[in-house]
Design a protein around this motif. Structure first.
Motif, PDB file in Angstrom:
ATOM      1  N   UNK A   4       0.846  -1.186   0.000  1.00 47.69           N
ATOM      2  CA  UNK A   4       0.000   0.000   0.000  1.00 47.69           C
ATOM      3  C   UNK A   4       0.883   1.238   0.000  1.00 47.69           C
ATOM      4  N   UNK A   5       0.288   2.348  -0.307  1.00 53.25           N
ATOM      5  CA  UNK A   5       1.024   3.613  -0.336  1.00 53.25           C
ATOM      6  C   UNK A   5       1.629   3.923   1.032  1.00 53.25           C
ATOM      7  N   UNK A   6       0.872   3.685   2.093  1.00 48.74           N
ATOM      8  CA  UNK A   6       1.363   3.967   3.446  1.00 48.74           C
ATOM      9  C   UNK A   6       2.578   3.102   3.807  1.00 48.74           C
ATOM     10  N   UNK A   7       2.589   1.854   3.387  1.00 47.99           N
ATOM     11  CA  UNK A   7       3.732   0.985   3.661  1.00 47.99           C
ATOM     12  C   UNK A   7       4.981   1.460   2.920  1.00 47.99           C
ATOM     13  N   UNK A   8       4.827   1.874   1.680  1.00 54.36           N
ATOM     14  CA  UNK A   8       5.960   2.360   0.898  1.00 54.36           C
ATOM     15  C   UNK A   8       6.505   3.651   1.496  1.00 54.36           C
ATOM     16  N   UNK A   9       5.620   4.547   1.913  1.00 49.63           N
ATOM     17  CA  UNK A   9       6.057   5.796   2.531  1.00 49.63           C
ATOM     18  C   UNK A   9       6.777   5.517   3.843  1.00 49.63           C
ATOM     19  N   UNK A  10       6.245   4.628   4.658  1.00 48.26           N
ATOM     20  CA  UNK A  10       6.896   4.282   5.924  1.00 48.26           C
ATOM     21  C   UNK A  10       8.290   3.706   5.681  1.00 48.26           C
ATOM     22  N   UNK A  11       8.391   2.788   4.722  1.00 41.51           N
ATOM     23  CA  UNK A  11       9.681   2.172   4.425  1.00 41.51           C
ATOM     24  C   UNK A  11      10.678   3.205   3.904  1.00 41.51           C
ATOM     25  N   UNK A  12      10.257   4.071   3.014  1.00 39.78           N
ATOM     26  CA  UNK A  12      11.182   5.052   2.448  1.00 39.78           C
ATOM     27  C   UNK A  12      11.634   6.062   3.494  1.00 39.78           C
ATOM     28  N   UNK A  13      10.747   6.467   4.374  1.00 43.99           N
ATOM     29  CA  UNK A  13      11.143   7.397   5.439  1.00 43.99           C
ATOM     30  C   UNK A  13      12.102   6.740   6.423  1.00 43.99           C
ATOM     31  N   UNK A  14      11.844   5.498   6.778  1.00 44.66           N
ATOM     32  CA  UNK A  14      12.707   4.780   7.710  1.00 44.66           C
ATOM     33  C   UNK A  14      14.069   4.529   7.089  1.00 44.66           C
ATOM     34  N   UNK A  21      21.661   9.030   8.804  1.00 45.22           N
ATOM     35  CA  UNK A  21      22.410   8.879  10.058  1.00 45.22           C
ATOM     36  C   UNK A  21      23.726   8.159   9.793  1.00 45.22           C
ATOM     37  N   UNK A  22      23.694   7.092   9.023  1.00 41.77           N
ATOM     38  CA  UNK A  22      24.909   6.354   8.703  1.00 41.77           C
ATOM     39  C   UNK A  22      25.889   7.180   7.889  1.00 41.77           C
ATOM     40  N   UNK A  27      30.924  10.522   7.532  1.00 39.77           N
ATOM     41  CA  UNK A  27      31.556  11.815   7.260  1.00 39.77           C
ATOM     42  C   UNK A  27      32.268  12.334   8.506  1.00 39.77           C
ATOM     43  N   UNK A  28      31.647  12.235   9.659  1.00 37.21           N
ATOM     44  CA  UNK A  28      32.280  12.703  10.893  1.00 37.21           C
ATOM     45  C   UNK A  28      33.543  11.910  11.215  1.00 37.21           C
ATOM     46  N   UNK A  29      33.513  10.608  11.003  1.00 38.04           N
ATOM     47  CA  UNK A  29      34.708   9.795  11.242  1.00 38.04           C
ATOM     48  C   UNK A  29      35.815  10.216  10.284  1.00 38.04           C
ATOM     49  N   UNK A  30      35.482  10.450   9.031  1.00 37.86           N
ATOM     50  CA  UNK A  30      36.490  10.868   8.057  1.00 37.86           C
ATOM     51  C   UNK A  30      37.091  12.221   8.417  1.00 37.86           C
ATOM     52  N   UNK A  31      36.249  13.159   8.818  1.00 37.61           N
ATOM     53  CA  UNK A  31      36.728  14.513   9.120  1.00 37.61           C
ATOM     54  C   UNK A  31      37.624  14.521  10.350  1.00 37.61           C
ATOM     55  N   UNK A  32      37.270  13.774  11.371  1.00 36.11           N
ATOM     56  CA  UNK A  32      38.031  13.802  12.610  1.00 36.11           C
ATOM     57  C   UNK A  32      39.110  12.718  12.698  1.00 36.11           C
ATOM     58  N   UNK A  33      39.355  11.974  11.616  1.00 35.85           N
ATOM     59  CA  UNK A  33      40.412  10.971  11.615  1.00 35.85           C
ATOM     60  C   UNK A  33      41.755  11.694  11.711  1.00 35.85           C
ATOM     61  N   UNK A  34      42.635  11.288  12.627  1.00 35.32           N
ATOM     62  CA  UNK A  34      43.881  12.023  12.868  1.00 35.32           C
ATOM     63  C   UNK A  34      44.778  12.196  11.638  1.00 35.32           C
ATOM     64  N   UNK A  35      44.824  11.243  10.754  1.00 33.18           N
ATOM     65  CA  UNK A  35      45.718  11.361   9.604  1.00 33.18           C
ATOM     66  C   UNK A  35      45.223  12.374   8.569  1.00 33.18           C
TER      67      UNK A  35
END
Length: 56
Positions: A4-14, A21-22, A27-35
């Motif tokens: 259903x449309x609601x299931x597709x929207x829920x999946x895409x938002x999740x 987040x990933x 990006x944060x790990x790359x920016x703050x990597x010491x090297x």
């Protein structure tokens, strides 16, 4: 299997939430990597070291 449309929207938002987040964590790990510090400092100072003279 029918979605259903609601299931597709829920999946895409999740999926989008976890994807962003990933990606942000990577990006944060790359920016703050010491090297990588020297590279970012060199890039930050590159603008300052250019000669600032008017064109003739």
């Amino acid at each position: 299997m029918t979605f259903t449309y609601d299931e597709v929207v829920w999946f895409s938002k999740t999926f989008g939430l976890f994807y962003l987040i990933g990606f942000s964590a990577i990006v944060l790990v790359y920016v703050y990597w010491p090297s990588n510090r020297a590279t970012f400092e060199r890039a930050a100072m590159a603008i300052i070291h250019d000669e600032d003279k008017p064109c003739r």
